[in-house]
Write a protein that holds these residues in place. Structure first.
Motif, PDB file in Angstrom:
ATOM      1  N   PRO A  14       0.805  -1.239   0.000  1.00 47.32           N
ATOM      2  CA  PRO A  14       0.000   0.000   0.000  1.00 47.32           C
ATOM      3  C   PRO A  14       0.832   1.282   0.000  1.00 47.32           C
ATOM      4  O   PRO A  14       0.318   2.351  -0.335  1.00 47.32           O
ATOM      5  CB  PRO A  14      -0.806  -0.115   1.309  1.00 47.32           C
ATOM      6  N   ARG A  15       2.102   1.210   0.366  1.00 43.09           N
ATOM      7  CA  ARG A  15       2.938   2.409   0.444  1.00 43.09           C
ATOM      8  C   ARG A  15       3.711   2.681  -0.853  1.00 43.09           C
ATOM      9  O   ARG A  15       4.241   3.776  -1.033  1.00 43.09           O
ATOM     10  CB  ARG A  15       3.954   2.276   1.581  1.00 43.09           C
ATOM     11  N   ILE A  16       3.800   1.694  -1.727  1.00 38.09           N
ATOM     12  CA  ILE A  16       4.707   1.793  -2.868  1.00 38.09           C
ATOM     13  C   ILE A  16       4.308   2.924  -3.812  1.00 38.09           C
ATOM     14  O   ILE A  16       5.172   3.689  -4.283  1.00 38.09           O
ATOM     15  CB  ILE A  16       4.781   0.456  -3.623  1.00 38.09           C
ATOM     16  N   ASP A  17       3.023   3.083  -4.122  1.00 38.70           N
ATOM     17  CA  ASP A  17       2.617   4.117  -5.077  1.00 38.70           C
ATOM     18  C   ASP A  17       3.019   5.503  -4.589  1.00 38.70           C
ATOM     19  O   ASP A  17       3.524   6.334  -5.362  1.00 38.70           O
ATOM     20  CB  ASP A  17       1.106   4.051  -5.306  1.00 38.70           C
ATOM     21  N   ALA A  18       2.796   5.774  -3.290  1.00 37.70           N
ATOM     22  CA  ALA A  18       3.152   7.082  -2.746  1.00 37.70           C
ATOM     23  C   ALA A  18       4.661   7.278  -2.757  1.00 37.70           C
ATOM     24  O   ALA A  18       5.154   8.379  -3.065  1.00 37.70           O
ATOM     25  CB  ALA A  18       2.599   7.229  -1.327  1.00 37.70           C
ATOM     26  N   TRP A  19       5.411   6.223  -2.406  1.00 32.96           N
ATOM     27  CA  TRP A  19       6.868   6.326  -2.435  1.00 32.96           C
ATOM     28  C   TRP A  19       7.373   6.545  -3.859  1.00 32.96           C
ATOM     29  O   TRP A  19       8.274   7.351  -4.098  1.00 32.96           O
ATOM     30  CB  TRP A  19       7.503   5.066  -1.851  1.00 32.96           C
ATOM     31  N   ALA A  20       6.801   5.813  -4.809  1.00 34.90           N
ATOM     32  CA  ALA A  20       7.264   5.899  -6.197  1.00 34.90           C
ATOM     33  C   ALA A  20       7.020   7.287  -6.780  1.00 34.90           C
ATOM     34  O   ALA A  20       7.799   7.773  -7.611  1.00 34.90           O
ATOM     35  CB  ALA A  20       6.576   4.835  -7.047  1.00 34.90           C
ATOM     36  N   ALA A  21       5.921   7.928  -6.357  1.00 39.97           N
ATOM     37  CA  ALA A  21       5.597   9.260  -6.894  1.00 39.97           C
ATOM     38  C   ALA A  21       6.659  10.282  -6.505  1.00 39.97           C
ATOM     39  O   ALA A  21       6.865  11.274  -7.229  1.00 39.97           O
ATOM     40  CB  ALA A  21       4.229   9.710  -6.390  1.00 39.97           C
ATOM     41  N   ARG A  22       7.349  10.063  -5.383  1.00 38.93           N
ATOM     42  CA  ARG A  22       8.360  11.024  -4.925  1.00 38.93           C
ATOM     43  C   ARG A  22       9.786  10.553  -5.200  1.00 38.93           C
ATOM     44  O   ARG A  22      10.742  11.257  -4.880  1.00 38.93           O
ATOM     45  CB  ARG A  22       8.208  11.260  -3.413  1.00 38.93           C
ATOM     46  N   ALA A  51       7.667   1.362  12.905  1.00 41.48           N
ATOM     47  CA  ALA A  51       8.638   2.446  12.927  1.00 41.48           C
ATOM     48  C   ALA A  51       8.662   3.150  11.565  1.00 41.48           C
ATOM     49  O   ALA A  51       8.338   2.561  10.536  1.00 41.48           O
ATOM     50  CB  ALA A  51      10.026   1.902  13.256  1.00 41.48           C
ATOM     51  N   ARG A  52       9.055   4.399  11.563  1.00 34.95           N
ATOM     52  CA  ARG A  52       9.079   5.189  10.333  1.00 34.95           C
ATOM     53  C   ARG A  52      10.343   4.851   9.543  1.00 34.95           C
ATOM     54  O   ARG A  52      11.351   5.569   9.588  1.00 34.95           O
ATOM     55  CB  ARG A  52       9.013   6.670  10.661  1.00 34.95           C
ATOM     56  N   LEU A  53      10.276   3.762   8.818  1.00 35.24           N
ATOM     57  CA  LEU A  53      11.403   3.343   7.993  1.00 35.24           C
ATOM     58  C   LEU A  53      11.412   4.151   6.702  1.00 35.24           C
ATOM     59  O   LEU A  53      10.358   4.428   6.108  1.00 35.24           O
ATOM     60  CB  LEU A  53      11.304   1.858   7.662  1.00 35.24           C
ATOM     61  N   SER A  54      12.591   4.511   6.249  1.00 38.20           N
ATOM     62  CA  SER A  54      12.708   5.156   4.941  1.00 38.20           C
ATOM     63  C   SER A  54      12.415   4.116   3.860  1.00 38.20           C
ATOM     64  O   SER A  54      12.551   2.901   4.096  1.00 38.20           O
ATOM     65  CB  SER A  54      14.111   5.720   4.755  1.00 38.20           C
ATOM     66  N   PRO A  55      12.001   4.568   2.662  1.00 40.59           N
ATOM     67  CA  PRO A  55      11.772   3.590   1.589  1.00 40.59           C
ATOM     68  C   PRO A  55      12.986   2.705   1.328  1.00 40.59           C
ATOM     69  O   PRO A  55      12.860   1.497   1.122  1.00 40.59           O
ATOM     70  CB  PRO A  55      11.444   4.476   0.387  1.00 40.59           C
ATOM     71  N   GLY A  56      14.183   3.310   1.365  1.00 42.05           N
ATOM     72  CA  GLY A  56      15.391   2.515   1.114  1.00 42.05           C
ATOM     73  C   GLY A  56      15.604   1.440   2.152  1.00 42.05           C
ATOM     74  O   GLY A  56      15.928   0.294   1.820  1.00 42.05           O
ATOM     75  N   ALA A  57      15.399   1.777   3.443  1.00 39.29           N
ATOM     76  CA  ALA A  57      15.584   0.795   4.511  1.00 39.29           C
ATOM     77  C   ALA A  57      14.526  -0.297   4.436  1.00 39.29           C
ATOM     78  O   ALA A  57      14.822  -1.484   4.613  1.00 39.29           O
ATOM     79  CB  ALA A  57      15.535   1.490   5.869  1.00 39.29           C
ATOM     80  N   ALA A  58      13.277   0.082   4.166  1.00 37.47           N
ATOM     81  CA  ALA A  58      12.208  -0.913   4.078  1.00 37.47           C
ATOM     82  C   ALA A  58      12.455  -1.879   2.926  1.00 37.47           C
ATOM     83  O   ALA A  58      12.281  -3.100   3.063  1.00 37.47           O
ATOM     84  CB  ALA A  58      10.859  -0.211   3.903  1.00 37.47           C
ATOM     85  N   LEU A  59      12.872  -1.340   1.780  1.00 37.66           N
ATOM     86  CA  LEU A  59      13.121  -2.201   0.629  1.00 37.66           C
ATOM     87  C   LEU A  59      14.350  -3.076   0.838  1.00 37.66           C
ATOM     88  O   LEU A  59      14.411  -4.202   0.331  1.00 37.66           O
ATOM     89  CB  LEU A  59      13.281  -1.354  -0.631  1.00 37.66           C
ATOM     90  N   ALA A  60      15.331  -2.588   1.592  1.00 39.61           N
ATOM     91  CA  ALA A  60      16.497  -3.423   1.903  1.00 39.61           C
ATOM     92  C   ALA A  60      16.082  -4.630   2.736  1.00 39.61           C
ATOM     93  O   ALA A  60      16.559  -5.752   2.515  1.00 39.61           O
ATOM     94  CB  ALA A  60      17.546  -2.598   2.648  1.00 39.61           C
ATOM     95  N   HIS A  61      15.181  -4.416   3.715  1.00 42.85           N
ATOM     96  CA  HIS A  61      14.657  -5.539   4.500  1.00 42.85           C
ATOM     97  C   HIS A  61      13.907  -6.522   3.594  1.00 42.85           C
ATOM     98  O   HIS A  61      14.059  -7.746   3.728  1.00 42.85           O
ATOM     99  CB  HIS A  61      13.716  -5.028   5.594  1.00 42.85           C
ATOM    100  N   LEU A  62      13.095  -5.984   2.684  1.00 37.50           N
ATOM    101  CA  LEU A  62      12.332  -6.859   1.785  1.00 37.50           C
ATOM    102  C   LEU A  62      13.266  -7.636   0.863  1.00 37.50           C
ATOM    103  O   LEU A  62      13.064  -8.834   0.627  1.00 37.50           O
ATOM    104  CB  LEU A  62      11.354  -6.019   0.968  1.00 37.50           C
ATOM    105  N   ASP A  63      14.293  -6.974   0.342  1.00 41.65           N
ATOM    106  CA  ASP A  63      15.251  -7.673  -0.532  1.00 41.65           C
ATOM    107  C   ASP A  63      15.940  -8.813   0.211  1.00 41.65           C
ATOM    108  O   ASP A  63      16.188  -9.883  -0.356  1.00 41.65           O
ATOM    109  CB  ASP A  63      16.302  -6.697  -1.053  1.00 41.65           C
TER     110      ASP A  63
END
Length: 490
Positions: A308-316, A459-471
């Motif tokens: 649910p967060r990806i579209d908002a992150w991708a727009a910025r 926690a307020r993870l940055s997109p980069g940190a969240a995606l690193a966990h997912l990777d």
């Protein structure tokens, strides 16, 4: 031997009084219950026995409902993480973090962290044998052979005392899955040997006035022979019920109320014995099997949290950041997120292509989505194919790849830098045999648990940190369970 109607009714009444005693004490506990509260021991013990009462009845026991309401998913999650990271200092006994995870199977049925902790518990030779069996629900051939050896040793040196009788009875209960199965021992004579030992232990327990041992041996005698008459043992047990409904560890008449710590275990053992006396055999469905791909379940859960967060992150995001998001989500879900984020015919530069190749190395589905959606040829870094990223780049464009088996050392250390962990797991892609070692499985579960916990924490993870966990979750799941996923698809 079946009980007559009046005796049967008496057993049900005594059982109801025991459950009511437990309910009164549990309702007095804080809600939510802190993980370090002393009462979690009693709650874990009750959570291990509640499914047994339900299985024997053929319908949910009131104890199961009570435990399910107080053993929260949050408590199970925190216990699972302690178990995965090695913070559980209780020796993985029934009373500690392992006990809470095992007890919370019903309360956290859809909790991937709990499934991950159960798989780690089942794979840990340092854990108690009964906990490893419980984590698998029923013993496999290896666990059953280990259990037979332990039973043989116990029978040869069976000193009649409460601790040894309790250990043997608890193991027999688990080997039989508390009545849900009948184990296939390699020596048929072992059934008779265990039965004879339980008869001796029962006689000793009745003479010594040990209520817990009486209840345990009565339960085991009925497991082996459903027609065995345990009424004489029950007669000695029920005379000891306190006015508050609990049962003491030692037989005797007393009007003193018991607290939760003193009364829980003997009361639970008596409840089990009363239930098998009334219902005689398992009447419920087969126990739920554990998740067969817990690492993949963690990855899927993490992807669902982030979607649910990806579209908002991708727009910025910058073009390189949007490319990373699409690659991460494509790898996690096997869906074409390059297309979902509007990247058709996008032509990444040489540097982003190298990063993309590293990210998708070993993932056939996500690499195919990238080839079909992106314009990879326009800025393709051909000069890099001869270097250390050559295999990953060839994989991305669909060329044949020969993997050089890297020599795997020890698993990444706990608390290592994220980059070191990722590098270690990426090296393991080239050596599937090494990745099957217990050290690597332990490291994989530990770091998958930490990654998922970080995403679940809010926690307020940055997109980069969240995606690193997912990777990292994608990489670990592909490494440890890739063959299982292919078999499931087939």
């Amino acid at each position: 031997m079946p009980l007559d109607a009046s005796y049967d009714q008496l057993m049900r009444l005594l059982s109801a009084r025991g459950i009511e005693w437990f309910r009164r004490h549990v309702e007095d506990l804080p809600d939510p219950l802190p993980a370090d509260d002393a009462a979690t021991v009693a709650l874990a013990q009750a959570g291990r026995i509640a499914p047994v009462l339900s299985g024997l009845r053929g319908h949910p026991s009131p104890l199961a409902d009570l435990v399910g309401r107080r053993l929260s998913a949050t408590l199970v999650r925190s216990s699972a993480l302690r178990l995965l990271t090695g913070d559980a200092t209780d020796g993985m006994t029934c009373d500690g973090a392992a006990g809470l995870v095992l007890a919370g199977r019903a309360a956290a049925a859809d909790e991937p962290l709990a499934a991950l902790a159960l798989s780690a518990l089942a794979d840990d030779p340092a854990a108690a044998l009964t906990d490893r069996i419980a984590a698998r629900v029923r013993p496999d051939a290896g666990l059953l052979a280990e259990a037979e050896g332990q039973i043989d040793r116990a029978l040869r040196h069976l000193d009649l005392d409460r601790a040894r009788i309790g250990d043997l009875a608890w193991l027999v209960m688990h080997v039989y899955a508390f009545g849900a199965i009948r184990p296939h021992f390699s020596r048929p004579r072992l059934y008779g040997d265990v039965f004879a030992a339980m008869l001796r232990a029962s006689d000793w327990a009745c003479r010594a006035g040990c209520v817990t041992s009486m209840a345990q041996t009565a339960f085991c005698l009925r497991l082996i022979d459903p027609d065995h008459d345990i009424a004489p043992i029950l007669a000695d047990i029920i005379a000891s019920q306190r006015p508050d409904g609990s049962f003491p560890a030692r037989a005797g008449v007393s009007s003193r109320d018991q607290d939760l710590g003193a009364g829980t275990w003997p009361t639970l053992m008596v409840l089990a014995a009363l239930s098998i006396a009334v219902w005689r055999r398992w009447r419920g469905s087969a126990p739920d099997l554990p998740c067969d791909r817990p690492l993949s379940a963690c990855r899927d859960h993490a992807a669902a949290l982030l979607a649910p967060r990806i579209d908002a992150w991708a727009a910025r995001a910058t073009p390189a950041g949007r490319l990373q998001m699409a690659a991460s989500m494509s790898s996690a879900t096997s869906e074409n997120w390059f297309q979902r984020l509007g990247m058709q015919r996008n032509a990444p530069g040489p540097a982003p292509l190298v990063v993309l190749a590293r990210q998708l190395f070993g993932d056939a589905y996500a690499a195919r989505h990238a080839r079909r959606t992106l314009d990879l040829a326009r800025h393709w870094p051909r000069d890099r194919e001869a270097g250390e990223d050559g295999a990953a780049l060839r994989w991305l464009r669909g060329a044949p790849v020969a993997l050089d088996c890297a020599a795997l050392g020890s698993a990444p250390a706990t608390g290592g830098a994220a980059a070191d962990l990722d590098a270690g797991f990426r090296l393991a892609v080239a050596d599937p045999a090494g990745a099957l070692s217990r050290d690597w499985r332990l490291a994989a579960r530990r770091d998958a648990g930490l990654a998922l916990s970080a995403l679940q924490s809010g926690a307020r993870l940055s997109p980069g940190a969240a995606l690193a966990h997912l990777d990292r979750l994608c990489l670990i799941a592909r490494l440890a369970e890739g063959d299982l996923a292919i078999a499931a698809a087939a």
